[in-house]
Design a protein around this motif. Structure first.
Motif, short mmCIF file in Angstrom:
data_model
loop_
_atom_site.label_atom_id
_atom_site.label_comp_id
_atom_site.label_asym_id
_atom_site.label_seq_id
_atom_site.Cartn_x
_atom_site.Cartn_y
_atom_site.Cartn_z
N THR A 48 -17.43 -15.72 4.07
CA THR A 48 -17.13 -14.60 3.20
C THR A 48 -18.07 -13.44 3.52
O THR A 48 -19.03 -13.60 4.29
N SER A 49 -17.79 -12.28 2.95
CA SER A 49 -18.67 -11.12 3.12
C SER A 49 -18.32 -10.11 2.03
O SER A 49 -17.29 -10.21 1.38
N PHE A 50 -19.19 -9.13 1.85
CA PHE A 50 -18.90 -8.08 0.88
C PHE A 50 -17.75 -7.21 1.38
O PHE A 50 -17.67 -6.87 2.55
N PHE A 51 -16.84 -6.88 0.47
CA PHE A 51 -15.68 -6.02 0.76
C PHE A 51 -14.94 -6.49 2.03
O PHE A 51 -14.56 -5.69 2.88
N ARG A 52 -14.74 -7.80 2.11
CA ARG A 52 -14.07 -8.38 3.27
C ARG A 52 -12.64 -7.86 3.37
O ARG A 52 -11.86 -8.01 2.42
N ASP A 53 -12.28 -7.28 4.49
CA ASP A 53 -10.98 -6.66 4.75
C ASP A 53 -10.84 -5.40 3.87
O ASP A 53 -10.69 -5.50 2.65
N ALA A 54 -10.84 -4.26 4.50
CA ALA A 54 -10.88 -3.00 3.75
C ALA A 54 -9.57 -2.70 3.03
O ALA A 54 -9.57 -2.15 1.92
N ARG A 55 -8.43 -3.03 3.64
CA ARG A 55 -7.14 -2.62 3.06
C ARG A 55 -6.88 -3.18 1.67
O ARG A 55 -6.42 -2.45 0.78
N PRO A 56 -7.14 -4.46 1.41
CA PRO A 56 -6.91 -4.95 0.05
C PRO A 56 -7.74 -4.23 -1.01
O PRO A 56 -7.25 -3.93 -2.10
N PHE A 57 -8.98 -3.92 -0.68
CA PHE A 57 -9.82 -3.22 -1.66
C PHE A 57 -9.35 -1.78 -1.87
O PHE A 57 -9.44 -1.25 -2.97
N GLU A 58 -8.81 -1.17 -0.81
CA GLU A 58 -8.25 0.17 -0.97
C GLU A 58 -7.00 0.13 -1.84
O GLU A 58 -6.78 1.00 -2.70
N ALA A 59 -6.16 -0.91 -1.65
CA ALA A 59 -4.96 -1.06 -2.47
C ALA A 59 -5.34 -1.31 -3.93
O ALA A 59 -4.70 -0.78 -4.85
N LEU A 60 -6.37 -2.09 -4.15
CA LEU A 60 -6.83 -2.32 -5.52
C LEU A 60 -7.29 -1.01 -6.16
O LEU A 60 -6.96 -0.73 -7.31
N ARG A 61 -8.03 -0.23 -5.41
CA ARG A 61 -8.58 1.02 -5.94
C ARG A 61 -7.51 2.05 -6.24
O ARG A 61 -7.53 2.70 -7.30
N THR A 62 -6.55 2.20 -5.33
CA THR A 62 -5.60 3.31 -5.45
C THR A 62 -4.34 2.97 -6.25
O THR A 62 -3.73 3.86 -6.82
N GLU A 63 -3.95 1.69 -6.28
CA GLU A 63 -2.67 1.36 -6.91
C GLU A 63 -2.75 0.25 -7.95
O GLU A 63 -2.31 0.43 -9.09
N ILE A 64 -3.29 -0.90 -7.56
CA ILE A 64 -3.19 -2.07 -8.43
C ILE A 64 -4.04 -1.93 -9.68
O ILE A 64 -3.56 -2.13 -10.81
N LEU A 65 -5.30 -1.61 -9.54
CA LEU A 65 -6.16 -1.49 -10.72
C LEU A 65 -5.72 -0.35 -11.64
O LEU A 65 -5.71 -0.54 -12.87
N PRO A 66 -5.33 0.82 -11.13
CA PRO A 66 -4.80 1.84 -12.05
C PRO A 66 -3.59 1.36 -12.85
O PRO A 66 -3.45 1.67 -14.04
N ARG A 67 -2.71 0.58 -12.21
CA ARG A 67 -1.55 0.04 -12.94
C ARG A 67 -2.00 -0.93 -14.03
O ARG A 67 -1.50 -0.89 -15.16
N LEU A 68 -2.93 -1.81 -13.69
CA LEU A 68 -3.40 -2.78 -14.67
C LEU A 68 -4.11 -2.09 -15.82
O LEU A 68 -3.95 -2.47 -16.99
N ILE A 69 -4.89 -1.07 -15.52
CA ILE A 69 -5.60 -0.33 -16.57
C ILE A 69 -4.60 0.33 -17.52
O ILE A 69 -4.78 0.33 -18.74
N GLU A 70 -3.53 0.87 -16.96
CA GLU A 70 -2.50 1.47 -17.80
C GLU A 70 -1.82 0.41 -18.67
O GLU A 70 -1.58 0.63 -19.86
N GLN A 71 -1.53 -0.75 -18.07
CA GLN A 71 -0.88 -1.83 -18.80
C GLN A 71 -1.76 -2.34 -19.95
O GLN A 71 -1.26 -2.68 -21.02
N LYS A 72 -3.06 -2.40 -19.71
CA LYS A 72 -3.98 -3.04 -20.65
C LYS A 72 -4.69 -2.05 -21.57
O LYS A 72 -5.61 -2.44 -22.28
N GLU A 73 -4.27 -0.81 -21.55
CA GLU A 73 -4.94 0.22 -22.33
C GLU A 73 -4.99 -0.12 -23.81
O GLU A 73 -5.98 0.16 -24.50
#
Length: 275
Positions: A75-100
């Motif tokens: 393992t490593s910190f921020f392993r594979d950049a693309r998943p973390f970018e997807a989390l930042r730009t799309e997935i987490l914003p959607r979840l935050i909106e859902q869970k507001e």
């Protein structure tokens, strides 16, 4: 006397039974290197003697120790950049909106090894979603190995480990240097907890999660083991949740449980309703 092929097969069966981790015969040499400490602790003179003890002693503890030693803990910190970018730009914003409405977020780093993935998620939230500081947010990291869970809980990493994937500005911001090691900040540690969990056993001690990262684990499972893990993960997810697998992994064993969704050059999976 050298370890026989029958002994290696027995060891592969022990690992498969305890953890559903499928060790190919071509990787038999791993047993020689990874089980030497186990043999020493068990009082066995060599690997052959350890196999003899395992054949006689059918208790769970020694068999589990063998399975844990053979677990892949890369393992490593921020392993594979693309998943973390997807989390930042799309997935987490959607979840935050859902869970507001409830302002509660639960994230699971399954097979978290020494904790870098869980802590990377915590740093990502602090860096880009400061509004979550007023939410009830928990990141749970789990692994089958008690040794790596203890390491993750300590949150103390060697120079080589923090140099792998961790941006320098985050190292300065979220870690404190202590000699040749780096201690992660209390703020980040407080967002994470770590548990010893076998993914192939009933997941009784876990909450329900909005986001699950199960990356680079299923490659080592046979088909039946993958199906069992998917079923267990499905039961631990909220209906609107997201599942992220490794780049080379797919949920082909469980298409009736998860539907695929594309986000920022990454595939995510979402639980589907079952009758």
């Amino acid at each position: 006397m050298a370890v026989s092929e029958l002994d290696y097969k027995f060891l592969r069966d022990v690992v498969l039974t305890q953890s559903a981790n499928l060790i190919e015969p071509s990787r038999n040499a791993l047993f020689d290197t990874k089980l030497t400490p186990i043999a020493r602790m068990a009082g066995a003179a060599n690997l052959e003697a350890l196999v003899g003890m395992l054949r006689v002693d059918r208790t769970t503890q020694l068999h589990q120790a063998v399975a844990e030693a053979m677990t892949i803990n890369e393992t490593s910190f921020f392993r594979d950049a693309r998943p973390f970018e997807a989390l930042r730009t799309e997935i987490l914003p959607r979840l935050i909106e859902q869970k507001e409405g409830e302002r509660r977020l639960r994230i699971w780093s399954a097979a978290s090894s020494t904790g870098q993935e869980a802590y990377s998620l915590a740093m990502l939230l602090c860096e880009h979603f400061p509004e979550l500081g007023r939410w009830d947010v928990r990141i749970v990291g789990t692994d089958i190995s008690r040794q790596v869970v203890d390491y993750a809980e300590a949150g103390r990493y060697r120079r080589l480990e923090v140099n792998r994937g961790l941006p320098a500005r985050m190292l300065v911001k979220y870690f404190e240097r202590q000699g040749d090691e780096w201690q992660i900040s209390e703020k980040i540690r407080a967002m994470c907890e770590f548990k010893c969990v076998n993914l192939c056993a009933p997941l009784l001690k876990l909450p329900v999660f909005d986001l699950v990262l199960l990356r680079n684990v299923l490659l080592y499972f046979p088909s039946a083991g993958r199906s069992a893990v998917f079923e267990g993960v499905y039961r631990q997810m909220t209906p609107g949740g997201y599942l992220l697998l490794g780049n080379a992994e797919q949920a082909e064993d469980s298409t009736e449980l998860f539907g695929v969704e594309f986000a920022s050059e990454c595939y995510f999976y979402r639980p589907v309703a079952t009758s």
